[in-house]
Design a protein around this motif. Structure first.
Motif, PDB file in Angstrom:
ATOM      1  N   HIS A 173       0.998  -1.082   0.014  1.00 57.68           N
ATOM      2  CA  HIS A 173       0.473  -0.050  -0.338  1.00 57.68           C
ATOM      3  C   HIS A 173       0.911   1.985  -0.056  1.00 57.68           C
ATOM      4  CE1 HIS A 173      -1.961   3.303   2.323  1.00 57.68           C
ATOM      5  NE2 HIS A 173      -2.887   2.846   1.098  1.00 57.68           N
ATOM      6  N   ASP A 174       1.148   1.591   1.068  1.00 55.87           N
ATOM      7  CA  ASP A 174       2.464   2.214   1.196  1.00 55.87           C
ATOM      8  C   ASP A 174       2.978   2.908  -0.212  1.00 55.87           C
ATOM      9  OD1 ASP A 174       1.036   2.541   3.380  1.00 55.87           O
ATOM     10  OD2 ASP A 174       3.179   2.965   4.283  1.00 55.87           O
ATOM     11  N   SER A 175       4.268   2.142  -0.572  1.00 51.08           N
ATOM     12  CA  SER A 175       5.024   2.389  -1.831  1.00 51.08           C
ATOM     13  C   SER A 175       4.367   2.124  -2.872  1.00 51.08           C
ATOM     14  CB  SER A 175       5.145   0.621  -2.364  1.00 51.08           C
ATOM     15  OG  SER A 175       6.858   0.552  -0.856  1.00 51.08           O
ATOM     16  N   ALA A 176       2.965   1.910  -3.283  1.00 49.75           N
ATOM     17  CA  ALA A 176       1.689   2.930  -4.284  1.00 49.75           C
ATOM     18  C   ALA A 176       1.483   3.680  -4.078  1.00 49.75           C
ATOM     19  CB  ALA A 176       0.997   1.305  -3.930  1.00 49.75           C
ATOM     20  N   ILE A 177       1.308   4.350  -3.173  1.00 50.65           N
ATOM     21  CA  ILE A 177       1.115   5.748  -2.569  1.00 50.65           C
ATOM     22  C   ILE A 177       2.327   6.800  -3.187  1.00 50.65           C
ATOM     23  CG2 ILE A 177       0.240   7.514  -1.309  1.00 50.65           C
ATOM     24  CD1 ILE A 177      -1.818   4.738  -2.316  1.00 50.65           C
ATOM     25  N   ALA A 178       3.125   6.000  -2.427  1.00 53.29           N
ATOM     26  CA  ALA A 178       4.998   6.895  -3.020  1.00 53.29           C
ATOM     27  C   ALA A 178       5.150   7.287  -4.264  1.00 53.29           C
ATOM     28  CB  ALA A 178       5.718   6.180  -1.794  1.00 53.29           C
ATOM     29  N   ALA A 179       5.185   5.972  -4.514  1.00 52.49           N
ATOM     30  CA  ALA A 179       5.696   6.211  -5.979  1.00 52.49           C
ATOM     31  C   ALA A 179       4.699   6.968  -6.594  1.00 52.49           C
ATOM     32  CB  ALA A 179       5.139   4.666  -6.722  1.00 52.49           C
ATOM     33  N   ALA A 180       3.440   6.994  -6.987  1.00 46.11           N
ATOM     34  CA  ALA A 180       2.372   8.332  -7.399  1.00 46.11           C
ATOM     35  C   ALA A 180       3.015   9.241  -6.806  1.00 46.11           C
ATOM     36  CB  ALA A 180       1.082   8.008  -6.935  1.00 46.11           C
ATOM     37  N   ALA A 181       2.838   8.975  -5.482  1.00 47.16           N
ATOM     38  CA  ALA A 181       3.372  11.125  -5.223  1.00 47.16           C
ATOM     39  C   ALA A 181       4.918  10.782  -5.714  1.00 47.16           C
ATOM     40  CB  ALA A 181       3.463  10.608  -3.462  1.00 47.16           C
ATOM     41  N   SER A 182       5.446  10.589  -5.853  1.00 46.01           N
ATOM     42  CA  SER A 182       7.017  11.062  -6.407  1.00 46.01           C
ATOM     43  C   SER A 182       6.588  10.786  -7.742  1.00 46.01           C
ATOM     44  CB  SER A 182       8.038   9.561  -6.954  1.00 46.01           C
ATOM     45  OG  SER A 182       9.465  10.014  -6.702  1.00 46.01           O
ATOM     46  N   ARG A 183       5.503  10.318  -8.415  1.00 50.27           N
ATOM     47  CA  ARG A 183       5.682  11.016  -9.882  1.00 50.27           C
ATOM     48  C   ARG A 183       5.458  12.323 -10.166  1.00 50.27           C
ATOM     49  NH1 ARG A 183       5.350   7.164 -14.080  1.00 50.27           N
ATOM     50  NH2 ARG A 183       3.111   8.382 -14.709  1.00 50.27           N
ATOM     51  N   MET A 184       4.063  12.442  -9.423  1.00 47.82           N
ATOM     52  CA  MET A 184       3.035  13.826  -8.945  1.00 47.82           C
ATOM     53  C   MET A 184       4.436  15.046  -8.651  1.00 47.82           C
ATOM     54  SD  MET A 184      -0.186  12.950  -7.477  1.00 47.82           S
ATOM     55  CE  MET A 184      -0.940  11.745  -8.033  1.00 47.82           C
ATOM     56  N   LEU A 211       2.953  20.649  -3.435  1.00 47.26           N
ATOM     57  CA  LEU A 211       1.697  19.846  -3.211  1.00 47.26           C
ATOM     58  C   LEU A 211       0.810  19.326  -1.554  1.00 47.26           C
ATOM     59  CD1 LEU A 211       3.690  16.929  -5.640  1.00 47.26           C
ATOM     60  CD2 LEU A 211       1.317  17.945  -6.349  1.00 47.26           C
ATOM     61  N   VAL A 212      -0.497  19.378  -1.598  1.00 53.00           N
ATOM     62  CA  VAL A 212      -1.349  18.948  -0.894  1.00 53.00           C
ATOM     63  C   VAL A 212      -1.817  17.900  -1.011  1.00 53.00           C
ATOM     64  CG1 VAL A 212      -2.850  20.113   0.300  1.00 53.00           C
ATOM     65  CG2 VAL A 212      -1.801  21.250  -0.043  1.00 53.00           C
ATOM     66  N   GLU A 213      -1.819  16.581   0.033  1.00 54.66           N
ATOM     67  CA  GLU A 213      -2.111  15.447   0.678  1.00 54.66           C
ATOM     68  C   GLU A 213      -3.767  15.980   0.930  1.00 54.66           C
ATOM     69  OE1 GLU A 213      -4.483  12.548   1.657  1.00 54.66           O
ATOM     70  OE2 GLU A 213      -3.703  13.385   2.685  1.00 54.66           O
ATOM     71  N   MET A 214      -4.826  15.121  -0.008  1.00 52.62           N
ATOM     72  CA  MET A 214      -5.914  15.916   0.467  1.00 52.62           C
ATOM     73  C   MET A 214      -6.834  14.948   0.143  1.00 52.62           C
ATOM     74  SD  MET A 214      -6.388  19.827  -1.569  1.00 52.62           S
ATOM     75  CE  MET A 214      -8.102  20.048  -0.905  1.00 52.62           C
ATOM     76  N   GLY A 215      -6.513  13.064  -0.017  1.00 48.41           N
ATOM     77  CA  GLY A 215      -7.318  11.808   0.201  1.00 48.41           C
ATOM     78  C   GLY A 215      -7.915  11.332   1.231  1.00 48.41           C
ATOM     79  N   ALA A 229       3.254   8.223   3.431  1.00 48.45           N
ATOM     80  CA  ALA A 229       3.215   7.723   2.492  1.00 48.45           C
ATOM     81  C   ALA A 229       3.927   9.289   1.398  1.00 48.45           C
ATOM     82  CB  ALA A 229       3.128   6.254   1.314  1.00 48.45           C
ATOM     83  N   ALA A 230       2.927   9.689   0.816  1.00 46.21           N
ATOM     84  CA  ALA A 230       2.631  11.129  -0.168  1.00 46.21           C
ATOM     85  C   ALA A 230       3.944  11.796   0.860  1.00 46.21           C
ATOM     86  CB  ALA A 230       1.272  11.257  -0.113  1.00 46.21           C
ATOM     87  N   TYR A 231       4.073  12.168   1.718  1.00 46.10           N
ATOM     88  CA  TYR A 231       5.033  13.689   2.080  1.00 46.10           C
ATOM     89  C   TYR A 231       6.569  12.182   2.027  1.00 46.10           C
ATOM     90  CZ  TYR A 231       7.124  16.323   5.365  1.00 46.10           C
ATOM     91  OH  TYR A 231       7.876  16.979   6.134  1.00 46.10           O
ATOM     92  N   VAL A 232       6.905  11.533   2.090  1.00 39.99           N
ATOM     93  CA  VAL A 232       7.686  10.562   1.982  1.00 39.99           C
ATOM     94  C   VAL A 232       8.632  10.788   0.641  1.00 39.99           C
ATOM     95  CG1 VAL A 232       8.814   8.232   1.259  1.00 39.99           C
ATOM     96  CG2 VAL A 232       7.425   8.906   3.081  1.00 39.99           C
ATOM     97  N   GLY A 233       7.407  10.506  -0.424  1.00 40.57           N
ATOM     98  CA  GLY A 233       7.201  10.747  -1.869  1.00 40.57           C
ATOM     99  C   GLY A 233       7.186  11.986  -2.083  1.00 40.57           C
ATOM    100  N   GLY A 234       7.194  12.900  -2.063  1.00 44.56           N
ATOM    101  CA  GLY A 234       7.381  14.644  -2.097  1.00 44.56           C
ATOM    102  C   GLY A 234       6.114  15.200  -2.086  1.00 44.56           C
ATOM    103  N   PHE A 235       5.276  15.109  -1.284  1.00 46.52           N
ATOM    104  CA  PHE A 235       4.310  16.295  -0.942  1.00 46.52           C
ATOM    105  C   PHE A 235       4.650  17.085   0.520  1.00 46.52           C
ATOM    106  CE2 PHE A 235       1.520  13.955  -4.441  1.00 46.52           C
ATOM    107  CZ  PHE A 235       0.538  14.513  -3.842  1.00 46.52           C
ATOM    108  N   THR A 236       3.805  18.335   0.340  1.00 45.92           N
ATOM    109  CA  THR A 236       4.976  18.805   1.616  1.00 45.92           C
ATOM    110  C   THR A 236       3.804  19.133   2.345  1.00 45.92           C
ATOM    111  OG1 THR A 236       3.367  20.323   0.509  1.00 45.92           O
ATOM    112  CG2 THR A 236       6.044  20.393  -0.060  1.00 45.92           C
ATOM    113  N   THR A 237       1.937  18.975   2.511  1.00 50.92           N
ATOM    114  CA  THR A 237       1.621  18.831   3.680  1.00 50.92           C
ATOM    115  C   THR A 237      -0.441  17.941   3.350  1.00 50.92           C
ATOM    116  OG1 THR A 237       0.093  20.855   2.079  1.00 50.92           O
ATOM    117  CG2 THR A 237       2.092  21.443   3.745  1.00 50.92           C
ATOM    118  N   THR A 238      -0.563  17.831   4.256  1.00 53.90           N
ATOM    119  CA  THR A 238      -1.600  16.984   4.394  1.00 53.90           C
ATOM    120  C   THR A 238      -2.926  17.706   4.653  1.00 53.90           C
ATOM    121  OG1 THR A 238      -2.484  14.441   5.224  1.00 53.90           O
ATOM    122  CG2 THR A 238      -1.224  15.403   6.314  1.00 53.90           C
ATOM    123  N   SER A 239      -4.081  17.529   4.581  1.00 53.44           N
ATOM    124  CA  SER A 239      -4.941  18.079   4.892  1.00 53.44           C
ATOM    125  C   SER A 239      -5.456  16.581   5.777  1.00 53.44           C
ATOM    126  CB  SER A 239      -7.153  18.064   3.734  1.00 53.44           C
ATOM    127  OG  SER A 239      -7.126  16.779   3.678  1.00 53.44           O
TER     128      SER A 239
END
Length: 442
Positions: A142-153, A162-166, A181-191
């Motif tokens: 799960h986490d690696s899939a999210i991080a890979a998508a986050a990295s591409r984004m 980038l704000v994670e809002m999911g 995972a999104a934070y690891v992949g490069g996102f800066t914040t979360t909601s």
């Protein structure tokens, strides 16, 4: 490092039942056969990357360490297993004192990986290692899939925030893991406040369309928000007429208005119009945030737009079309007896349909050119070539059952930025292609 040293609430409940029943029935049979104590080596790897992806991202390692530490069969769990007759009484007695006492090595969190990479290696008795299969795979897949998508984004965003809002688009607990995972992949914040509380991720959020619709006019809504949150707030400007909303927003907040958010329409066109309007009104420092079901392709299409930040929800928490990495947990070596000194023997599944695996306890290293750009992922079972000795990828995570490599989440985030930056430039292309590095077996 002790979890408390990070200043974060990292305690989790027992993870013992985050498993499949056959892990316990295998344990029972192995105990009865006298093979449960044989020293064993399991490895986590994937045979292929999701279609079109050029690299994978390791994420969830910290959560795996928490899960291993909290894999305990307390009275309630044992009672459930006894009542359902999942396993027999000798097995229940063995489970009552279960504590993982082996070793775990793995790619550090944030590192990239490729087909065949031994992402995690778990060593100990067969009994104590086999029980961890399901929970380890559920976290890493799960986490690696999210991080890979986050990295591409993140790569497509080109340095913009980038704000994670999911959170509203997935299971409530998965949402917390996805934000991490999104934070690891490069996102800066979360909601997601639970992610902020648990992992220290910066959180953001101001208002939705409902807040505007609550008030008698858009002006009243903007006035209420600015009065409460200050001029630096972000105002949502696409509930009615965007141009009129931007004009009203600047009238109320002045040029100190923090940002406006656009959540619908032709984002490229609207962003250009809003930027021009803000500048003409003197709000030259006011930022533009865009949302509306974005993915890496939509983000890339907005590269020429005057956008300062992107908010991403559904596509992120679903892995942008690839919600799992298809990682597997396979026995690759085991001793011929329960004697601690018995040598390890490589074992591997032989199967039709591409499900074969390679036996033996593996090491991994990344070959690079003179400029430090990666050229190949090298995986082997024998002696490590001298030219790769300093470039080994696996790090010790657990020693004798004790976690030895817990780290702040920002460390994993920074590691990923460095690891992705050391790949060939074609790694961040969004066009379909093969893995950017070949996997070589030594």
């Amino acid at each position: 490092m002790n979890p408390a040293d990070l200043g974060l609430p990292v305690d989790v409940p027992s993870t013992a039942l985050f498993t499949d029943q056959y892990e316990l029935t295998m344990l029972q049979a192995a105990l009865r056969a006298g093979t449960a104590d044989r020293r064993s080596v399991f490895e986590v790897f994937t045979r292929r990357l999701p279609d079109g992806r050029r690299y994978g991202v390791v994420a969830g390692t910290g959560r795996v360490l928490d899960a291993v530490e909290n894999f305990r069969f307390d009275a309630g769990v044992l009672g459930f297993l006894r009542e359902r007759r999942i396993v027999d009484e000798p097995t229940l007695q063995w489970l009552a004192s279960y504590r993982f006492s082996g070793d775990i090595w793995g790619y550090p969190e944030g590192e990239v990986y490729f087909p065949g990479s031994p992402i995690l290696r778990v060593e100990g008795s067969f009994a104590e290692c086999v029980l961890l299969e399901t929970v380890i795979l559920s976290i890493l897949n799960h986490d690696s899939a999210i991080a890979a998508a986050a990295s591409r984004m993140s790569a497509a965003a080109g340095g913009r925030a980038l704000v994670e809002m999911g959170a509203r688009r997935t299971h409530e607990l998965a949402a917390v893991a996805a934000a991490r995972a999104a934070y690891v992949g490069g996102f800066t914040t979360t909601s997601d406040l639970a992610a902020g509380f648990r992992y220290g991720i910066p959180t953001v959020g101001t208002s939705a369309h409902a807040f505007t619709l609550l008030h008698d006019s858009e002006r009243d809504a903007f006035r209420a928000q600015v009065d409460s949150l200050g001029r630096g707030t972000t105002l949502l400007v696409d509930t009615y007429d965007v141009a009129e909303a931007v004009r009203t927003a600047v009238e109320i907040a002045g040029p100190e208005l923090g940002a406006v958010r656009i959540d619908s329409g032709d984002l490229l066109l609207i962003a250009h119009r809003v930027r021009q309007q803000l500048d003409e009104l003197g709000a030259t420092e006011t930022k533009i945030v865009v949302t509306s079901d974005l993915d890496e392709y939509a983000i890339a299409s907005l590269a020429a737009a005057p956008v300062d930040a992107y908010g991403v929800g559904t596509q992120l928490v679903t892995g942008s079309g690839h919600p799992t990495c298809s990682m597997v947990y396979k026995l690759v070596a085991r001793a011929q007896s329960a004697d601690p000194k018995a040598p390890l023997v490589p074992v591997a599944k032989k199967s039709m349909g591409g499900k074969t695996s390679i036996g033996g306890r593996k090491w991994a290293a990344r070959r690079a050119d003179a400029d430090g750009i990666a050229q190949a992922e090298v995986v082997g079972t024998g002696p490590i070539p001298s030219d790769l000795a300093a470039r080994q990828l696996l790090a010790e995570l657990v020693k004798g059952g004790v976690v030895v490599a817990r780290e702040p989440l920002d460390t994993a985030r920074e590691r990923h930025i460095a690891a992705r930056g050391a790949l060939p430039m074609s790694a961040i292309q969004l066009s379909r292609g093969e893995p950017v590095l070949p996997t070589e077996y030594a």
